[in-house]
Design a protein around this motif. Sequence first.
Motif, PDB file in Angstrom:
ATOM      1  N   LYS A  50       0.820  -1.218   0.000  1.00 37.11           N
ATOM      2  CA  LYS A  50       0.000   0.000   0.000  1.00 37.11           C
ATOM      3  C   LYS A  50       0.850   1.263   0.000  1.00 37.11           C
TER       4      LYS A  50
ATOM      5  N   LYS B 190     -13.215  -7.522   1.056  1.00 34.52           N
ATOM      6  CA  LYS B 190     -13.720  -7.808   2.407  1.00 34.52           C
ATOM      7  C   LYS B 190     -15.143  -8.360   2.368  1.00 34.52           C
TER       8      LYS B 190
ATOM      9  N   GLY C 152     -10.603  -6.462  -7.424  1.00 33.02           N
ATOM     10  CA  GLY C 152     -11.319  -6.692  -6.173  1.00 33.02           C
ATOM     11  C   GLY C 152     -12.300  -7.845  -6.284  1.00 33.02           C
TER      12      GLY C 152
ATOM     13  N   ASP D 105     -10.684   2.539  -1.706  1.00 36.25           N
ATOM     14  CA  ASP D 105     -11.520   1.847  -0.724  1.00 36.25           C
ATOM     15  C   ASP D 105     -12.505   0.898  -1.406  1.00 36.25           C
TER      16      ASP D 105
ATOM     17  N   ILE E  44     -10.796  -2.553  -1.898  1.00 32.94           N
ATOM     18  CA  ILE E  44     -10.593  -3.201  -0.594  1.00 32.94           C
ATOM     19  C   ILE E  44     -11.918  -3.682  -0.018  1.00 32.94           C
TER      20      ILE E  44
ATOM     21  N   PRO F 232      -6.433  -8.520   1.352  1.00 30.09           N
ATOM     22  CA  PRO F 232      -6.464  -7.435   0.353  1.00 30.09           C
ATOM     23  C   PRO F 232      -5.095  -6.947  -0.101  1.00 30.09           C
ATOM     24  N   ASP F 233      -4.024  -7.363   0.573  1.00 27.24           N
ATOM     25  CA  ASP F 233      -2.689  -6.901   0.187  1.00 27.24           C
ATOM     26  C   ASP F 233      -2.345  -7.261  -1.260  1.00 27.24           C
TER      27      ASP F 233
END
Length: 702
Positions: free
Chosen positions: A73, A230, A275, A223, A226, A211-212
């Motif tokens: 990040k 999630k 994602g 966001d 990510i 998420p890395d």
Amino acid sequence: MKERWNLCIERINEIQSDESVGIKWGSYFREVASFVLNVAALCEVEESYFETEPQKREKKPLFTGESQAVWNKASVDKLYDGLREENYVNSYLNPDYAASCFGTRIGQLLSFVYTEMYTLPVYAAESDLFEILIRMEWFVELFCIFSQTEYDTEKPENENEDALEQSVWECCYYFVSDYYDVEAEKRVGEKVEPAFDFAYRLIMEADLSNPDYLYRYGEPITDNEIASVKLFNKMSDEELQKMADTYTEGYRIGFIKGNKDLSIKKVVNIVYPIGFEKVVKLAIANFEKMGLKSTLMRSAHSIFYKRIGGTTGYYSTSINRQFDYDHREDDALFLDKKLMNRKLEVLKEAYIKYEDISKKHAGPAVIEVFGEKNFSPIDKKSACHYSDKQQELVTAHAIASGKIINTYVPGEERSFTIIAFPIAEIGPDYEAIMKETIALNTLPYQTYEDVQQVIIDALDQCEYVRVLGMNGNKTDIKVKLCKLKDPAKMTKFENCVADVNIPVGEVFTSPVLKGTNGVLFVKRVFLNELSYDNLEVVFKDGMVADYNCTNYPEEDKNKKYIKDHVLHHYDSIPIGEFAIGTNTTAYTMGRKYGIEDKLPILIAEKTGPHFAVGDTCYSHAEDVAVFNPDGKEIIARDNEISLLRKDDEKKEKAYFQCHTDITIPYDELGQLYGVKENGEQVMIIENGRFVLPGTEMLNEAL
């Protein structure tokens, strides 16, 4: 190449302290040099990676500890700091700022150069050092032009600037021209050849619960990406499999309904939002069961194949949509007929190289997202804009390139599918909207198929359809329908359920152009991620005769905005589709969460009648017989424009390579009715409700 790399790095390091270009230009070159070196620091420089063909490189694991630690990040976010909205105002990436520092023309050129340097992080992530190298060499060459320029003190300053500007322009022009062949070959390869497998290996090797892994793409990660990871981590395996199955099954059914043979195809191109890898991984497995290998290419981002208004590969959420808009026409700096012809030549050569695998390409399978904040762009004078002559070239290129692609990836043999899901930016109800969207995408198609057949049976008896707006909507349009020679075997409308366009919910036709007249109006609509206020389009014999909106105080700006983004630079285009959306569940979901203005065209088109400007839904495949579930052939696949393909002298005018749907929501719809030859009206919708007997169930969601 390794020697060239080392020389470039050495020279760019020197640029950071070189004062030979003076104060005026020095700040720019130091800033760009610093950015380039920050990217280069993330590269793995190994001799094997200097090969020119990515598919021949030694395949290294993408997720070794050392490699993954670099792409985190902190490192990726730092690379894109200059692009963020809060820093963009005073960045050389901003054409306004660059023009204020250097003058309009040189400012545009230098802003373009810096913009192209912002493609470097993704190449670094892929260890594609050749792409980085040619841009570094270009940057060094550009610096040399400035450092070696000697001003003639006897000439006015503007003449010295003109000479410098010409040299800078030539440097940019020949960089683009010289490398078009390499870039075209690579781009086509990524589309059709599974050996270009960076994203495939990333999906297969990464721990998708962490998420890395997102930062390994080298893209700006927001966001949204990510939150997607999630949310999918919280979903059950069954839910994820359902999402993937709906997507891939729609693709398979599209071939069946289109009367096309999937068994002769070997490759599918997956387009997806970063994602969504958990869903894509399951989809890849599903496609493999169909005998299809997956290609996954990055969405267009470079000057060589930039495309505005649509995704062409995997992509992340834009962190600055004004930046994207500002640089959408950067090639206006140097686009001429010679360059356009070269682009077409190298595109054809690229497809010839990949001819065998191209003919086995089945078409794209696309996952779209929706929910981004509304965006109304600022049209800056300092940004590059096509001249009238260049717009003609862009149009001609779109037609010619479409023809080349259709030759090597035959349209009558390929299909597609598109499905859409929300992203976190849509608001606090994100998870609830995702759940409802999944349900929406899996509505019982048989129920809709039966109800839609009732509408089709009624309209098959009609000569034309009339649509009238209400509640401030000024729509008043008459849509001419084709004639049926044999009503027992033929039909005018396609009964569209959940196949190529997911979710279910529309019947559509290609209108007869002559006799299609009137006004189409929508109070507010979003088309290709851009907003339009009070959009009004006038049709005369099926062609766009006039248009306007109220986005800007100046009428000429409004007209240009529409011409650029809806008409795609054409003076006029035809109405390619008339449809009635029947998915009242989607409409209600939009109203329930207040996201009507955020629904993508894919869903919005199902929430009311819609009209598409551009090509028909059967573009390049009009001669393939298509049948409804009741066995009747859909004969309205052509219009007077698409039929020009059969005229050798006019066939270049048959296609426009665009298709934009404009939907009237139910609450703006006063009446929609068919008219028979004897003048009898067949009312389908009145005051925003379905009134044709047999369609009442569609009102339940309303």
